[in-house]
Design an enzyme around this catalytic site. Sequence first.
Site, short mmCIF file in Angstrom:
data_model
loop_
_atom_site.label_atom_id
_atom_site.label_comp_id
_atom_site.label_asym_id
_atom_site.label_seq_id
_atom_site.Cartn_x
_atom_site.Cartn_y
_atom_site.Cartn_z
N LYS A 225 0.82 -1.22 0.00
CA LYS A 225 0.00 0.00 0.00
C LYS A 225 0.85 1.27 0.00
CE LYS A 225 -4.41 -1.77 0.77
NZ LYS A 225 -5.36 -2.17 1.80
N ARG A 259 -3.63 -10.02 4.99
CA ARG A 259 -4.05 -10.13 3.59
C ARG A 259 -2.90 -9.63 2.73
NH1 ARG A 259 -6.25 -6.78 -0.29
NH2 ARG A 259 -7.86 -7.69 -1.62
N1 HH2 Z 1 -7.65 -3.62 0.29
C1 HH2 Z 1 -7.90 -3.79 -1.01
C2 HH2 Z 1 -8.95 -4.62 -1.44
N2 HH2 Z 1 -9.69 -5.30 -0.54
N3 HH2 Z 1 -10.16 -5.87 1.70
C3 HH2 Z 1 -9.91 -5.72 3.00
N4 HH2 Z 1 -10.62 -6.41 3.91
N5 HH2 Z 1 -8.93 -4.88 3.45
C4 HH2 Z 1 -8.15 -4.15 2.60
O1 HH2 Z 1 -7.30 -3.34 3.06
C5 HH2 Z 1 -8.40 -4.29 1.21
C6 HH2 Z 1 -9.43 -5.17 0.78
C7 HH2 Z 1 -7.03 -3.09 -2.01
O2 HH2 Z 1 -5.95 -3.93 -2.37
P1 HH2 Z 1 -5.93 -4.81 -3.70
O3 HH2 Z 1 -7.02 -5.82 -3.67
O4 HH2 Z 1 -4.59 -5.35 -3.97
O5 HH2 Z 1 -6.16 -3.74 -4.83
P2 HH2 Z 1 -7.40 -3.37 -5.73
O6 HH2 Z 1 -8.53 -2.94 -4.84
O7 HH2 Z 1 -6.88 -2.24 -6.58
O8 HH2 Z 1 -7.79 -4.57 -6.52
#
Ligand code: HH2
Length: 293
Positions: A225, A259
Site C-alpha cells: 500500500k 491479507r
Molecule cells: N484492500 C484492497 C482490497 N480489498 N479488503 C480488506 N478487507 N482490506 C483491505 O485493506 C483491502 C481489501 C485493495 O488492495 P488490492 O485488492 O490489492 O487492490 P485493488 O482494490 O486495486 O484490486
Amino acid sequence: MNPSPVWSTTRFEIDLSRPRLMGIVNLTPDSFSDGGRHDSASAGAAHCERLLAEGADILDLGAESTRPGAASVDATSEWQRLEPVLRAALGLGVPVSVDTRKAEVMARALDLGADIINDVEALRGPQALPTVARHPRCGICLMHMPGDPSTMQRSPAYDDVVREVGAFLAQRLHACTAAGIRAERVVLDPGVGFGKTPEHNLALLGRQSELMALGRPLLAAWSRKSTLGVITGRPVGERLAASLAAALAAVSRGAAVVRVHDVAATRDALQVWDAVRIAAGDNPGPAAIQGGR
Ligand code: HH2
C-alpha cells in the site's frame, strides 16, 4: 475482552490462535499493484493454486478494484470475472473469500459455496447486510472506509482516527449481530489506505490494541500500500520488504489474519516470527483449520 480465536465460515472453522495468511487473487484489469496479471479465468485459477502452494491459508478473490479513484464495475461484469475462478478455488480445500461490495455478487457467490464475504463497505451497501444475514454460516470481514473509493482520499480528516474507526467497526459489528449473525462469523479490518493519510494508517497500527478491545479478531492489509511507498520512497513494485515489516508489526500487535499479495515471502517471515514465539515459550502450538463440510 480477548478476541475469540475462531473465525466461523461456511465450510471451515478457522483457528486464529496463530496468524493466518490470506492470499490476494485480483481478477481485475486495473488493481493498484497487479491489475491485468490474473484477469483471465485460467490465469486466475492458476494464481489460486500458486498461492496455495506458497502457503496461503485463505484465498481472497476480487473482481473489482477498490484503489482510490477506481471506476466501479457493474454486478454482471464482476460476476463474469469471478464465477469461473470461484468455482475452481472452491475445489482446492481451503476457505475462499469473495471481496465484493455488491449484494447481487454476494448472493451468487454464497449460492456457489463461498466461505467468506469480504466487504470494504462493511455491509452498508443496498441489501448487503440482509443478503449475508440470510446465509446461516458464512464468514464476514467488515472493513472501515469513509465514503467510497472514488472520493475517499479527498482530504481524509478525523479528530481521533483510532477512536472513530473503532466506533465505526463496533457499530457495524452490532448491526450484524442485530441481524442475527453470530459474532464468531465476523472479523474486523481498519481499512489501511481507505480514506486515510499515512499518519492515520500508522496510528491505527501503532494503537492496534485499542481495536483488539472490540472483541473480534483483526485483519491487517498493508501489502504494497501507498503508505509503505511514502515511508520508503519505493514504487509499488518494490515494496516487498516494507510489506513484510508491516505484516510482522501487525501480527506482533495481535492481528489474526494478514491479507497479502506475496504469500511465499510472508509465509517465511511468519515462520521465523513463530519460531521466536516458540523459543520464548509463548506459542500456543499447532493450529488447524477444521472443516470441509
Ligand atoms: N484492500 C484492497 C482490497 N480489498 N479488503 C480488506 N478487507 N482490506 C483491505 O485493506 C483491502 C481489501 C485493495 O488492495 P488490492 O485488492 O490489492 O487492490 P485493488 O482494490 O486495486 O484490486
